[in-house]
Scaffold this motif. Structure first.
Motif, PDB file in Angstrom:
ATOM      1  N   TYR A  61     -23.001   4.209 -44.582  1.00 51.84           N
ATOM      2  CA  TYR A  61     -21.940   3.491 -45.292  1.00 51.84           C
ATOM      3  C   TYR A  61     -21.701   4.054 -46.688  1.00 51.84           C
ATOM      4  O   TYR A  61     -20.671   3.771 -47.302  1.00 51.84           O
ATOM      5  CB  TYR A  61     -22.279   1.997 -45.366  1.00 51.84           C
TER       6      TYR A  61
ATOM      7  N   ARG B 297     -18.130  -3.586 -44.189  1.00 56.72           N
ATOM      8  CA  ARG B 297     -18.554  -2.266 -44.670  1.00 56.72           C
ATOM      9  C   ARG B 297     -18.070  -1.277 -43.620  1.00 56.72           C
ATOM     10  O   ARG B 297     -17.927  -1.625 -42.444  1.00 56.72           O
ATOM     11  CB  ARG B 297     -20.080  -2.199 -44.845  1.00 56.72           C
TER      12      ARG B 297
ATOM     13  N   TYR C  67     -17.716   3.191 -42.399  1.00 55.22           N
ATOM     14  CA  TYR C  67     -18.316   4.520 -42.535  1.00 55.22           C
ATOM     15  C   TYR C  67     -17.387   5.496 -43.253  1.00 55.22           C
ATOM     16  O   TYR C  67     -17.834   6.546 -43.700  1.00 55.22           O
ATOM     17  CB  TYR C  67     -18.696   5.058 -41.155  1.00 55.22           C
TER      18      TYR C  67
ATOM     19  N   ASP D  58     -19.399   0.958 -48.657  1.00 52.02           N
ATOM     20  CA  ASP D  58     -20.595   0.223 -48.251  1.00 52.02           C
ATOM     21  C   ASP D  58     -20.593  -1.237 -48.655  1.00 52.02           C
ATOM     22  O   ASP D  58     -21.500  -1.980 -48.256  1.00 52.02           O
ATOM     23  CB  ASP D  58     -21.853   0.904 -48.805  1.00 52.02           C
TER      24      ASP D  58
ATOM     25  N   ASP E 142     -19.088   9.360 -42.335  1.00 50.08           N
ATOM     26  CA  ASP E 142     -18.861   8.815 -40.995  1.00 50.08           C
ATOM     27  C   ASP E 142     -19.271   9.749 -39.868  1.00 50.08           C
ATOM     28  O   ASP E 142     -19.230   9.351 -38.703  1.00 50.08           O
ATOM     29  CB  ASP E 142     -17.385   8.429 -40.815  1.00 50.08           C
TER      30      ASP E 142
END
Lengths: 337, 337
Positions: B79, A77, A79, A118, B118
């Motif tokens: 995520y 996963r 970001y 994710d 992020d």
């Protein structure tokens, strides 16, 4: 340097160092437990891993055999996952098939969509979806992973933030795209979870095949066991990875571990839109392009999208025939729901 | 239960338990070091945190004073961040201002865009951007955080996956939106980093104000110190949070810690499109809506977008006037680049 993430019943897996010819692997938990942890501290960790990597290539007596089937995507996963569409031939084809020209700006301003990050699928795992009437397609691509990229970074300096390279299967649901794009907010349901190659590599592993922030090697796709495409990833890439990273960072910082994709690799081959393997060409990296060619030629597409049990294998070899990233190799399956 | 993330010079900050009236806080590193770690193991960790929370509310002698200025967004990076547009009044206004009707399907099929996750901005941190000629706007919203949501979850059972609630400032660059949406791939540069409230709360904290998977309280926005909006978040929300979660999970699993937003809170107030605070109405949660009203009424907008040094404060109070989430309160600044 080559890195992978083994499954270990945790969400982020365990980081593994893999030797150059993808035969041996060692744990490096004392350096970094996960790929994200390594990327979060890349400046400090990279030299330590590099020293271990050199040792591993020289003497792998204490290493285990590397098994691509044990791999998660390098970041199970992430970001940030932003996917460009740098091979404008691909975009032009899609438009031409519906009788539209592409705007001139598409040759100077990259197309990019914000992906969901994710729940990536492992490179040897099934792609599970509830319906194969959604126009399931693969998209073979190259992607980079960056360290921290400051907002407003210039294309000229964005390349230094590229730390790792991977291959991608950007699974797409073509049947859901027209309705979704008509709503005006871009892709969402039409871009389910993506898949990345077993191994991520530092750019120096490509030696001369990494230049101008592009990968100058063919991307090889086999669909149901038959060669489907081998276009050169370095050709017809209108925007290089540094330009794509800069585009993504225009109004935001990118966090360490950000993944930026190239879009479907596609070559024109001196023709209007390229040609298939059967026609003696380099073929394609997604089914949609073949269908566009068919539509332009015959008025309608004849190649169907993927059905349950269909398989796709995506890989890249160096000029000596050695696999660089391992292979994405997976089957479309009906999800239990 | 109320949770926050304090800055500690790490990427994910440290998880803090905050008492009900937002005056006291304690570290809970022995239970979970970070918010993501708590969400990754929510079933096991939630009861432990809940017991500590009850103790903290009964006796805070050993707790430190809670300071919203020390907070990151509850998840400093995530995520998954997907933002719906559930207040269709907002969408209708935007379209009407350019003379277009909204498609009938917009009342039955949620609009949702994939956000980048992020690099969230802290609730009291400056929003740094290189230019205030990009049409900087705030968007006041409510968001939920989920645990693991299986692909294809039904709206009827999606509500059980909602574990925490927050407020959002979904910073938008209005000047970049038309060009970007015209490219067909949705928002990217026009949606820079978002901001979340200092505190995330479990739905039970809202008692009767959480029902039907909606928050039935006003969302209060102050722009440059003046009340700008106080629309009821439970009114005119065409799609509730369970429906939004189900929409996001149609073709993918959502990983623990996925954030799903409501879109800009907007009330019709029995009029065509609502009315401003000055007109005696509940006002709005973004500048764009005011400009749309002006455009419909006067042929052109007169309220400018945000300039450097402008401030925005977004918060929500219970019926007794107690702040629930703390306040997003920040200033737009020119970035150093």
């Amino acid at each position: 340097m080559k890195l992978a993430t083994y499954k270990n019943n945790t969400r982020d897996g365990k980081l593994m160092l893999v030797n150059r010819d993808l035969t041996k692997a060692i744990e490096v938990a004392d350096v970094a437990a996960t790929m994200q942890q390594a990327l979060d501290n890349w400046r400090e960790i990279e030299p330590v891993l590099k020293a271990r990597y050199d040792s591993l290539n020289n003497d792998s007596a204490n290493a285990e055999n590397f098994d691509e089937a044990l791999c998660e995507s390098p970041l199970p996963r992430a970001y940030q996952w932003a996917d460009g569409s740098a091979y404008v031939n691909h975009v032009e084809l899609v438009r031409k098939a519906r009788g539209a020209e592409i705007p001139a700006s598409f040759w100077t301003d990259p197309l990019m969509y914000q992906g969901g990050s994710d729940d990536f699928i492992g490179p040897r795992d099934d792609v599970k979806l509830p319906s194969d009437e959604w126009g399931i397609d693969f998209e073979g691509e190259v992607a980079v992973i960056t360290d921290d990229v400051p907002m407003g970074v210039a294309p000229e300096s964005a390349g230094q933030h590229i730390k790792l390279l991977m291959l991608v299967n950007d699974v797409s649901l073509r049947g859901l795209i027209p309705g979704e794009l008509a709503k005006g907010f871009g892709f969402f349901q039409s871009k389910p979870s993506s898949v990345f190659s077993p191994v991520a590599v530092t750019p120096d592993e490509l030696t001369t095949a990494w230049s101008g922030n592009k990968v100058h090697l063919p991307l090889v796709s086999h669909y149901n066991g038959a060669l489907f495409g081998k276009p050169e990833a370095g050709e017809d890439m209108t925007f290089d990875f540094a330009q794509l990273v800069a585009h993504a960072a225009k109004s935001r910082n990118l966090g360490a571990g950000a993944i930026i994709g190239s879009g479907t690799v596609s070559n024109k081959q001196g023709t209007d839109h390229g040609s298939s393997i059967a026609e003696g060409g380099v073929g394609y990296s997604c089914i949609a392009e073949v269908r566009m060619i068919e539509t332009i030629r015959d008025g309608k597409p004849s190649t169907p999208f993927m059905a349950f049990e269909d398989s796709i294998r995506i890989e890249m070899f160096d000029r000596e025939g050695q696999s660089i990233f391992g292979a994405i190799d997976q089957v479309i399956k009906k999800s239990a729901v």
